[in-house]
Design a protein around this motif. Structure first.
Motif, PDB file in Angstrom:
ATOM      1  N   ASP A  99       0.817  -1.219   0.000  1.00 28.76           N
ATOM      2  CA  ASP A  99       0.000   0.000   0.000  1.00 28.76           C
ATOM      3  C   ASP A  99       0.853   1.273   0.000  1.00 28.76           C
ATOM      4  O   ASP A  99       0.348   2.349  -0.341  1.00 28.76           O
ATOM      5  CB  ASP A  99      -0.929   0.008   1.218  1.00 28.76           C
ATOM      6  N   GLN A 100       2.115   1.150   0.361  1.00 26.89           N
ATOM      7  CA  GLN A 100       2.999   2.314   0.394  1.00 26.89           C
ATOM      8  C   GLN A 100       3.685   2.580  -0.951  1.00 26.89           C
ATOM      9  O   GLN A 100       4.350   3.596  -1.113  1.00 26.89           O
ATOM     10  CB  GLN A 100       4.084   2.118   1.472  1.00 26.89           C
ATOM     11  N   LEU A 101       3.514   1.669  -1.911  1.00 20.67           N
ATOM     12  CA  LEU A 101       4.166   1.839  -3.208  1.00 20.67           C
ATOM     13  C   LEU A 101       3.547   3.011  -3.966  1.00 20.67           C
ATOM     14  O   LEU A 101       2.321   3.166  -4.005  1.00 20.67           O
ATOM     15  CB  LEU A 101       4.043   0.556  -4.038  1.00 20.67           C
ATOM     16  N   SER A 102       4.375   3.795  -4.598  1.00 19.72           N
ATOM     17  CA  SER A 102       3.903   4.968  -5.345  1.00 19.72           C
ATOM     18  C   SER A 102       3.433   4.573  -6.742  1.00 19.72           C
ATOM     19  O   SER A 102       4.054   3.735  -7.403  1.00 19.72           O
ATOM     20  CB  SER A 102       5.032   6.007  -5.465  1.00 19.72           C
ATOM     21  N   VAL A 125      -2.324 -11.253  -5.906  1.00 15.95           N
ATOM     22  CA  VAL A 125      -2.308  -9.797  -5.733  1.00 15.95           C
ATOM     23  C   VAL A 125      -1.723  -9.186  -7.000  1.00 15.95           C
ATOM     24  O   VAL A 125      -0.599  -9.528  -7.399  1.00 15.95           O
ATOM     25  CB  VAL A 125      -1.476  -9.381  -4.509  1.00 15.95           C
ATOM     26  N   TYR A 126      -2.482  -8.306  -7.633  1.00 15.83           N
ATOM     27  CA  TYR A 126      -2.041  -7.657  -8.864  1.00 15.83           C
ATOM     28  C   TYR A 126      -1.578  -6.236  -8.546  1.00 15.83           C
ATOM     29  O   TYR A 126      -2.313  -5.462  -7.915  1.00 15.83           O
ATOM     30  CB  TYR A 126      -3.176  -7.627  -9.889  1.00 15.83           C
ATOM     31  N   LEU A 127      -0.382  -5.922  -8.984  1.00 15.46           N
ATOM     32  CA  LEU A 127       0.141  -4.567  -8.861  1.00 15.46           C
ATOM     33  C   LEU A 127       0.046  -3.923 -10.237  1.00 15.46           C
ATOM     34  O   LEU A 127       0.708  -4.364 -11.184  1.00 15.46           O
ATOM     35  CB  LEU A 127       1.594  -4.585  -8.371  1.00 15.46           C
ATOM     36  N   ILE A 128      -0.779  -2.910 -10.355  1.00  7.73           N
ATOM     37  CA  ILE A 128      -1.066  -2.285 -11.642  1.00  7.73           C
ATOM     38  C   ILE A 128      -0.564  -0.848 -11.621  1.00  7.73           C
ATOM     39  O   ILE A 128      -0.853  -0.085 -10.698  1.00  7.73           O
ATOM     40  CB  ILE A 128      -2.579  -2.323 -11.941  1.00  7.73           C
ATOM     41  N   GLY A 129       0.189  -0.494 -12.648  1.00 14.95           N
ATOM     42  CA  GLY A 129       0.727   0.859 -12.730  1.00 14.95           C
ATOM     43  C   GLY A 129       2.209   0.828 -13.057  1.00 14.95           C
ATOM     44  O   GLY A 129       2.668   0.031 -13.879  1.00 14.95           O
ATOM     45  N   ASP A 130       2.965   1.693 -12.410  1.00 15.25           N
ATOM     46  CA  ASP A 130       4.397   1.813 -12.674  1.00 15.25           C
ATOM     47  C   ASP A 130       5.159   0.748 -11.872  1.00 15.25           C
ATOM     48  O   ASP A 130       5.680   1.012 -10.788  1.00 15.25           O
ATOM     49  CB  ASP A 130       4.866   3.221 -12.284  1.00 15.25           C
ATOM     50  N   THR A 131       5.206  -0.478 -12.422  1.00 17.80           N
ATOM     51  CA  THR A 131       5.815  -1.595 -11.697  1.00 17.80           C
ATOM     52  C   THR A 131       7.177  -2.002 -12.240  1.00 17.80           C
ATOM     53  O   THR A 131       7.843  -2.854 -11.652  1.00 17.80           O
ATOM     54  CB  THR A 131       4.893  -2.828 -11.730  1.00 17.80           C
ATOM     55  N   LYS A 132       7.596  -1.419 -13.351  1.00 17.48           N
ATOM     56  CA  LYS A 132       8.859  -1.849 -13.964  1.00 17.48           C
ATOM     57  C   LYS A 132      10.055  -1.611 -13.047  1.00 17.48           C
ATOM     58  O   LYS A 132      11.033  -2.365 -13.068  1.00 17.48           O
ATOM     59  CB  LYS A 132       9.064  -1.129 -15.301  1.00 17.48           C
ATOM     60  N   ALA A 133       9.971  -0.566 -12.246  1.00 17.37           N
ATOM     61  CA  ALA A 133      11.109  -0.233 -11.377  1.00 17.37           C
ATOM     62  C   ALA A 133      11.112  -1.026 -10.072  1.00 17.37           C
ATOM     63  O   ALA A 133      12.086  -0.959  -9.312  1.00 17.37           O
ATOM     64  CB  ALA A 133      11.094   1.268 -11.064  1.00 17.37           C
ATOM     65  N   LEU A 134      10.049  -1.773  -9.827  1.00 14.66           N
ATOM     66  CA  LEU A 134       9.993  -2.535  -8.580  1.00 14.66           C
ATOM     67  C   LEU A 134      10.999  -3.678  -8.587  1.00 14.66           C
ATOM     68  O   LEU A 134      11.203  -4.334  -9.618  1.00 14.66           O
ATOM     69  CB  LEU A 134       8.581  -3.086  -8.356  1.00 14.66           C
TER      70      LEU A 134
END
Length: 370
Positions: free
Chosen positions: A24-27, A46-55
Motif C-alpha cells: 500500500d505504500q508503493l507509489s 495480488v495484482y500490482l497495476i501501474g508503474d511496476t517496472k522499477a519494482l
C-alpha cells in the motif's frame, strides 16, 4: 506484476497484514486482490497495476506472505498464463470440476419450451450418466417478433426438474443483470436443487456493463461466448472484464465466426483456436458445434456435420461441449434444425469419449516436448 501468496494465507494473519502494508505504500501502483478457490486450498493473487517496472521483484518476493512473483504482460492480466505453468487453470462448482484438462458435456434445449420436453431431455441425460445441461430461459433474438424465452416464469420448474434428475449445473444465458437476481430468487424458492452457469451470448460479448455486473458476483461461474465478428483478442479482453471485477471462474466458448465463408454452415467453425486460448489464458475452453454448424445434416459417412465438428474440437483439446438436443425438433421454439434427438445422445457421448481418448493419446505423444 502478479504476486502469488502462500496457499491459505489468512487475511487476518500477521504475514498478510505486513505484506499489504508494504504494498500500500508503493507509489503510482494500484493493488488488487483476487481469491482463487480450489478444491483443496484457496490461493490469493495480488495484482500490482501501474508503474511496476522499477519494482525489485526480489524485494517483493521476500515479503512474508509472498510465495512467488510473476512479471505479467499488458494483455489478459488476470486470466492470462504469463508463461507461468504453475498457475491454477480450473475451478469447482456444485460438485463439478472445470479445468483445461478435463471435459464436460452440456447437452440440452437451446430454449426451454414446456415441462414435458425438459423432463424428457433430463431423463435422457440421467440415463446416460450426465450431470450438466443447457436450458435457455432468456433468448435474445435478431427478430423482435421471434420467441424471446419464457424468462423467470420457467425457472422454478426447470430447477426442480434438474434437481429431480441429479443435474448439478445448468448453463443458462442471461442478457441483463436483473436475470441474475431472478435466477437467485428461483434457486432460493426451490431449495437450491441445482446450480447455474451464467452464459453470455455472442451478441453481448462486448456489453461491458453486463460483463462488469456478472464479474461482481461470485456465486455463479460464467461461460463467455466469442463475439460475432470481432477478433479473438477482443473477445479474450471481454473475459478480462469479468475477471477484473473479481469473478475468475470463467470458461471461454468458441461458437463459430459469422462470415459467408462458412456457408453452407451457419458459421465458420473456429475450433482451431482451442489450443491458442489455452496457451494465452488459464480459462477452460468450450465449443458450441450446434451454433457453429446450424443443421443436423449427415455426410455420406452417416455422421452429422455437428458431430464431425464436435470431434474436431474435442481432438484439439476442448474442455466443455455445449450441444443442442430436443425431443421434438420440429416443434422447438428456437433452432430446431440444429437440435439432435435424445436417442442420438448415447452414440454422441461415445463418439466424444473416443475423441477425448485420442486427444489424451496425442498429448502423451508430445509429453516429452521432443
Amino acid at each position: 506484476m502478479l504476486l502469488i501468496l502462500h496457499p491459505d494465507t489468512a487475511r487476518d494473519s500477521e504475514a498478510y497484514r505486513e505484506t499489504m502494508n508494504f504494498l500500500d505504500q508503493l507509489s503510482n501502483v494500484e493493488v488488487r486482490v483476487h481469491d482463487v478457490l480450489g478444491s483443496q486450498q484457496t490461493l490469493t493473487e495480488v495484482y500490482l497495476i501501474g508503474d511496476t517496472k522499477a519494482l525489485d521483484a526480489g524485494e517483493i518476493e521476500a515479503l512474508p506472505a509472498v510465495e512467488r512473483v510473476i512479471r505479467i504482460s499488458d494483455d489478459f492480466r488476470v486470466l492470462g498464463r504469463h508463461s507461468d505453468a504453475e498457475r491454477q487453470t480450473g475451478f469447482d462448482y456444485n460438485g463439478i470440476h472445470f479445468d483445461q484438462d478435463n471435459l464436460n458435456v452440456f447437452a440440452g434445449l437451446c430454449a426451454v419450451d414446456n415441462p414435458t420436453h425438459v423432463e424428457e431431455m433430463l431423463r435422457a441425460l440421467k440415463d446416460n450418466g450426465q450431470q450438466c445441461t443447457r436450458m435457455g430461459a432468456y433468448k435474445p433474438r435478431t427478430n423482435p417478433y421471434s420467441f424471446q424465452g419464457h424468462g423467470a416464469d420457467c425457472l422454478p420448474w426447470v430447477f426442480e426438474l434438474a434437481g429431480r434428475y441429479d443435474i448439478r449445473v445448468v448453463a443458462m444465458e442471461v442478457t441483463h443483470e436483473n436475470h441474475v437476481w431472478e435466477i437467485e430468487q428461483a434457486l432460493e424458492q426451490t431449495g437450491h436443487p441445482t446450480g447455474v452457469m451464467l452464459q453470455v451470448g455472442t451478441r453481448n460479448t462486448q456489453n461491458f456493463e453486463l460483463l462488469k455486473a456478472l464479474g461482481r458476483q461470485s456465486t455463479f461461474p460464467v461461460l463467455l461466448k466469442r463475439g460475432f465478428g470481432i477478433t479473438l483478442n477482443e473477445s479474450l479482453n471481454a473475459a478480462e472484464y469479468l475477471a477484473t471485477e473479481g469473478n475468475t471462474n470463467v470458461i471461454f466458448c468458441l461458437r463459430g465466426m459469422k462470415t459467408e465463408a462458412g456457408n453452407p454452415h451457419r458459421n465458420l467453425v473456429d475450433f482451431a483456436h482451442i489450443p491458442v486460448v489455452k496457451r494465452l489464458t488459464r480459462m477452460p475452453v468450450c465449443i458450441d458445434p450446434s451454433h457453429s454448424v446450424g443443421v443436423r445434416d449427415r455426410a455420406p459417412d452417416g455422421i452429422s456435420d455437428i458431430v464431425h465438428a464436435t470431434a474436431q474440437g474435442v481432438i484439439a483439446g476442448a474442455n466443455m461441449i455445449l450441444a443442442d438436443f430436443h425431443p421434438n425438433p420440429e416443434k422447438a421454439l428456437v433452432d430446431g434444425p440444429q437440435a439432435m434427438l435424445p436417442r442420438d445422445l448415447p452414440r454422441f457421448l461415445k463418439d466424444v469419449e473416443l475423441c477425448h481418448e485420442t486427444y489424451r493419446k496425442r498429448r502423451a505423444l508430445y509429453a516429452d516436448n521432443g
